[in-house]
Design a protein around this motif. Structure first.
Motif, PDB file in Angstrom:
ATOM      1  N   ILE A   5       0.845  -1.194   0.000  1.00 34.11           N
ATOM      2  CA  ILE A   5       0.000   0.000   0.000  1.00 34.11           C
ATOM      3  C   ILE A   5       0.878   1.241   0.000  1.00 34.11           C
ATOM      4  CG2 ILE A   5      -1.685   1.345   1.305  1.00 34.11           C
ATOM      5  CD1 ILE A   5      -2.914  -1.219   2.265  1.00 34.11           C
ATOM      6  N   ALA A   6       0.654   2.098  -0.970  1.00 30.79           N
ATOM      7  CA  ALA A   6       1.339   3.394  -1.024  1.00 30.79           C
ATOM      8  C   ALA A   6       0.419   4.444  -0.426  1.00 30.79           C
ATOM      9  CB  ALA A   6       1.684   3.746  -2.467  1.00 30.79           C
ATOM     10  N   ILE A   7       1.003   5.405   0.287  1.00 37.13           N
ATOM     11  CA  ILE A   7       0.172   6.403   0.963  1.00 37.13           C
ATOM     12  C   ILE A   7       0.862   7.761   0.930  1.00 37.13           C
ATOM     13  CG2 ILE A   7       1.138   6.021   3.281  1.00 37.13           C
ATOM     14  CD1 ILE A   7      -1.847   6.125   4.298  1.00 37.13           C
ATOM     15  N   SER A   8       0.058   8.803   0.902  1.00 41.17           N
ATOM     16  CA  SER A   8       0.592  10.162   0.894  1.00 41.17           C
ATOM     17  C   SER A   8      -0.286  11.050   1.757  1.00 41.17           C
ATOM     18  CB  SER A   8       0.648  10.709  -0.545  1.00 41.17           C
ATOM     19  OG  SER A   8       0.982  12.082  -0.549  1.00 41.17           O
ATOM     20  N   ALA A   9       0.269  11.516   2.884  1.00 36.85           N
ATOM     21  CA  ALA A   9      -0.431  12.438   3.790  1.00 36.85           C
ATOM     22  C   ALA A   9       0.407  13.703   3.901  1.00 36.85           C
ATOM     23  CB  ALA A   9      -0.630  11.800   5.162  1.00 36.85           C
ATOM     24  N   VAL A  10      -0.182  14.837   3.534  1.00 31.49           N
ATOM     25  CA  VAL A  10       0.647  16.025   3.331  1.00 31.49           C
ATOM     26  C   VAL A  10       0.496  17.107   4.401  1.00 31.49           C
ATOM     27  CG1 VAL A  10       0.668  15.653   0.850  1.00 31.49           C
ATOM     28  CG2 VAL A  10      -1.071  17.132   1.837  1.00 31.49           C
ATOM     29  N   GLU A  11      -0.334  16.886   5.428  1.00 34.29           N
ATOM     30  CA  GLU A  11      -0.515  17.898   6.451  1.00 34.29           C
ATOM     31  C   GLU A  11      -0.511  17.257   7.833  1.00 34.29           C
ATOM     32  OE1 GLU A  11      -3.978  20.217   5.698  1.00 34.29           O
ATOM     33  OE2 GLU A  11      -3.220  21.041   3.822  1.00 34.29           O
ATOM     34  N   THR A  12      -0.365  18.097   8.861  1.00 33.96           N
ATOM     35  CA  THR A  12      -0.356  17.609  10.238  1.00 33.96           C
ATOM     36  C   THR A  12      -1.641  16.859  10.556  1.00 33.96           C
ATOM     37  OG1 THR A  12       1.030  19.468  10.918  1.00 33.96           O
ATOM     38  CG2 THR A  12      -0.124  18.280  12.659  1.00 33.96           C
ATOM     39  N   SER A  13      -2.779  17.399  10.148  1.00 32.20           N
ATOM     40  CA  SER A  13      -4.059  16.727  10.398  1.00 32.20           C
ATOM     41  C   SER A  13      -4.135  15.413   9.623  1.00 32.20           C
ATOM     42  CB  SER A  13      -5.233  17.634  10.004  1.00 32.20           C
ATOM     43  OG  SER A  13      -5.138  18.021   8.639  1.00 32.20           O
ATOM     44  N   GLY A  14      -3.567  15.392   8.421  1.00 30.87           N
ATOM     45  CA  GLY A  14      -3.542  14.169   7.633  1.00 30.87           C
ATOM     46  C   GLY A  14      -2.694  13.091   8.282  1.00 30.87           C
ATOM     47  N   PHE A  90      -2.964   2.909  -4.111  1.00 29.14           N
ATOM     48  CA  PHE A  90      -2.391   4.167  -3.630  1.00 29.14           C
ATOM     49  C   PHE A  90      -3.486   4.914  -2.890  1.00 29.14           C
ATOM     50  CE2 PHE A  90      -1.808   8.721  -3.855  1.00 29.14           C
ATOM     51  CZ  PHE A  90      -0.475   8.879  -3.449  1.00 29.14           C
ATOM     52  N   ILE A  91      -3.176   5.399  -1.673  1.00 27.91           N
ATOM     53  CA  ILE A  91      -4.139   6.145  -0.866  1.00 27.91           C
ATOM     54  C   ILE A  91      -3.629   7.568  -0.671  1.00 27.91           C
ATOM     55  CG2 ILE A  91      -5.381   6.261   1.320  1.00 27.91           C
ATOM     56  CD1 ILE A  91      -4.719   3.263   1.690  1.00 27.91           C
ATOM     57  N   GLY A  92      -4.381   8.527  -1.168  1.00 25.70           N
ATOM     58  CA  GLY A  92      -4.079   9.926  -0.909  1.00 25.70           C
ATOM     59  C   GLY A  92      -4.884  10.372   0.299  1.00 25.70           C
ATOM     60  N   VAL A  93      -4.189  10.792   1.343  1.00 24.16           N
ATOM     61  CA  VAL A  93      -4.861  11.253   2.558  1.00 24.16           C
ATOM     62  C   VAL A  93      -4.924  12.774   2.527  1.00 24.16           C
ATOM     63  CG1 VAL A  93      -4.874  11.249   5.081  1.00 24.16           C
ATOM     64  CG2 VAL A  93      -3.982   9.267   3.834  1.00 24.16           C
ATOM     65  N   ASP A  94      -6.127  13.307   2.293  1.00 24.84           N
ATOM     66  CA  ASP A  94      -6.324  14.753   2.218  1.00 24.84           C
ATOM     67  C   ASP A  94      -5.386  15.347   1.159  1.00 24.84           C
ATOM     68  OD1 ASP A  94      -7.613  17.089   2.846  1.00 24.84           O
ATOM     69  OD2 ASP A  94      -6.820  17.254   4.864  1.00 24.84           O
ATOM     70  N   GLY A  95      -4.936  16.594   1.337  1.00 22.95           N
ATOM     71  CA  GLY A  95      -4.005  17.227   0.408  1.00 22.95           C
ATOM     72  C   GLY A  95      -4.388  17.068  -1.046  1.00 22.95           C
ATOM     73  N   GLY A 110      -3.024   1.837 -14.344  1.00 17.52           N
ATOM     74  CA  GLY A 110      -3.771   0.675 -13.886  1.00 17.52           C
ATOM     75  C   GLY A 110      -3.679   0.424 -12.394  1.00 17.52           C
ATOM     76  N   ILE A 111      -3.073   1.353 -11.645  1.00 16.00           N
ATOM     77  CA  ILE A 111      -2.969   1.212 -10.193  1.00 16.00           C
ATOM     78  C   ILE A 111      -4.249   1.752  -9.550  1.00 16.00           C
ATOM     79  CG2 ILE A 111      -1.707   1.954  -8.122  1.00 16.00           C
ATOM     80  CD1 ILE A 111       0.791   2.170  -9.937  1.00 16.00           C
ATOM     81  N   LYS A 112      -4.815   0.988  -8.639  1.00 13.91           N
ATOM     82  CA  LYS A 112      -6.039   1.408  -7.967  1.00 13.91           C
ATOM     83  C   LYS A 112      -5.748   2.595  -7.049  1.00 13.91           C
ATOM     84  CE  LYS A 112      -7.870  -3.276  -8.074  1.00 13.91           C
ATOM     85  NZ  LYS A 112      -8.238  -4.470  -7.294  1.00 13.91           N
ATOM     86  N   THR A 113      -6.692   3.540  -7.007  1.00 12.58           N
ATOM     87  CA  THR A 113      -6.486   4.735  -6.199  1.00 12.58           C
ATOM     88  C   THR A 113      -7.679   5.001  -5.289  1.00 12.58           C
ATOM     89  OG1 THR A 113      -7.386   6.173  -7.934  1.00 12.58           O
ATOM     90  CG2 THR A 113      -5.005   5.809  -7.947  1.00 12.58           C
ATOM     91  N   VAL A 114      -7.361   5.414  -4.074  1.00 10.93           N
ATOM     92  CA  VAL A 114      -8.369   5.774  -3.081  1.00 10.93           C
ATOM     93  C   VAL A 114      -8.006   7.149  -2.538  1.00 10.93           C
ATOM     94  CG1 VAL A 114      -9.358   5.228  -0.815  1.00 10.93           C
ATOM     95  CG2 VAL A 114      -8.784   3.380  -2.416  1.00 10.93           C
TER      96      VAL A 114
END
Length: 370
Positions: A5-14, A90-95, A110-114
């Protein structure tokens, strides 16, 4: 077989919300590896940090412009890495402004994204729904009113509740402490704009009630050297990184608009919300916003539960006036409204999100959750 699982959280709250999601994913009975752009809380929960979110944590149009080259470089780097080392999801957390482009490029391969935490597309820049549809397979929404917007635009979305409601409970039988907490935000730009006004308000309030005590909780030590002399001069104590320990122990909080306002509502703590951007950023934002309120407690309740002091109105005199009105009034109705918000959002969001993501990875249907 290891699920990647790839993840990206770009802020303190994230980072805070992302940490709960990481922990819930790790708790599932599967071999799982989670890595990406994260903060300290996500690392503690079991995420492998490939890039530090401090590189991305900026606010406002003019502030973003200053760091734009570095932001673009980092985004290209993230896309390049996960294009080569393909994750199962790939999970984008906020931002959203940072993460949607990553999601779009990976989805094209073709990579699934959430996307976890819907952007406020229902409130402003509604044309972003086109970008969301091209970037994201599944949006996990923290608030119930968001799903209706996505359904109207035929975007897959699910209301999962809010992770903060899992751990933050309304305080019971609170006894007044005569203590006021100052929370001017986590970004340097908002702290430098809001803290002087909050300290001015504290000084004015102390004149009206000498028994009041004031405490400043900074999110990090980035501006400690600048803030400490100001706080000391105003007879305001100061600490770093312990706002959550203070929140439930105070009569009132002067708080920057953002996730912290929601946290206070979940705890049942009265507040005055302040919001201030650069003149350029505010000029643009004021033309794009389509909602009546800026603070989450008011947006969720669809009525003005807490005072909102925006831009020029966010001055020391106004802050002090509204704060003293709250301190000298009966807040029973307000705290009951806060409890209703907590009940509405308390759906074990992290576990539910982890379950939905796992089903999504394995192509199992979402059934009634769509």
């Amino acid at each position: 077989m290891t699920v990647k699982i790839a993840i990206s959280a770009v802020e303190t709250s994230g980072d805070l919300i992302g940490a709960k999601l990481v922990a819930a994913l790790k708790a599932q009975d599967i071999d799982i590896q989670i890595m990406g752009l994260s903060g300290d809380k996500m690392i503690a929960a079991g995420c492998v940090q490939l890039w530090d979110q401090k590189r991305v944590n900026v606010m406002g149009f003019s502030e973003v412009l200053k760091k734009l080259p570095a932001l673009l470089w980092l985004r290209r780097t993230v896309i390049g890495y996960f294009s080569t080392n393909k994750p199962d999801v790939f999970i984008g957390v906020d931002g959203p402004d940072f993460n949607f482009m990553i999601e779009k490029r990976l989805k094209q391969q073709g990579i699934k994204t959430v996307h976890f935490i819907s952007p406020s597309v229902w409130a402003w820049r509604q044309s972003r729904i086109k970008k969301i549809k091209k970037s994201t397979d599944l949006v996990l929404c923290l608030f119930p009113f968001e799903v209706e917007f996505y359904q109207k635009h035929k975007q897959r979305a699910v209301f999962v509740g809010h992770p903060l409601a899992e751990t933050l409970q309304p305080r019971v039988n609170y006894q007044a402490t005569k203590t006021i907490l100052l929370m001017p935000g986590s970004r340097a730009s908002e702290i430098t704009r809001l803290l002087p006004e909050m300290l001015t308000a504290a000084a004015m309030m102390a004149v009206q009630d000498p028994q009041l005590k004031f405490h400043l909780a900074l999110a990090n030590d980035e501006l400690l050297g600048w803030a400490k002399p100001l706080a000391t001069k105003a007879n305001v104590s100061i600490s770093i990184g312990d706002a959550h320990q203070w929140m439930s122990q105070v009569d009132l909080v002067l708080v920057a608009s953002g996730t912290a306002a929601l946290e206070l509502a979940l705890l049942g703590v009265p507040m005055v919300v302040v919001y201030k951007l650069s003149a350029f950023s505010y000029l643009i934002a004021s033309r794009l916003v389509k909602i009546k309120w800026v603070s989450l407690p008011n947006i969720i309740a669809n009525k003005p539960l807490v005072p909102e002091l925006i831009q020029d109105a966010a001055n020391g005199e106004n802050i002090a006036k509204h704060a003293m009105e709250i301190l000298t009034s009966d807040v029973t109705t307000l705290t009951q409204a806060f409890k209703e918000i907590h009940q509405q959002l308390n759906l074990n969001a992290s576990e539910e999100s982890a379950r939905l993501i796992s089903e999504f990875i394995y192509e199992r249907p979402l059934h009634k959750y769509e």
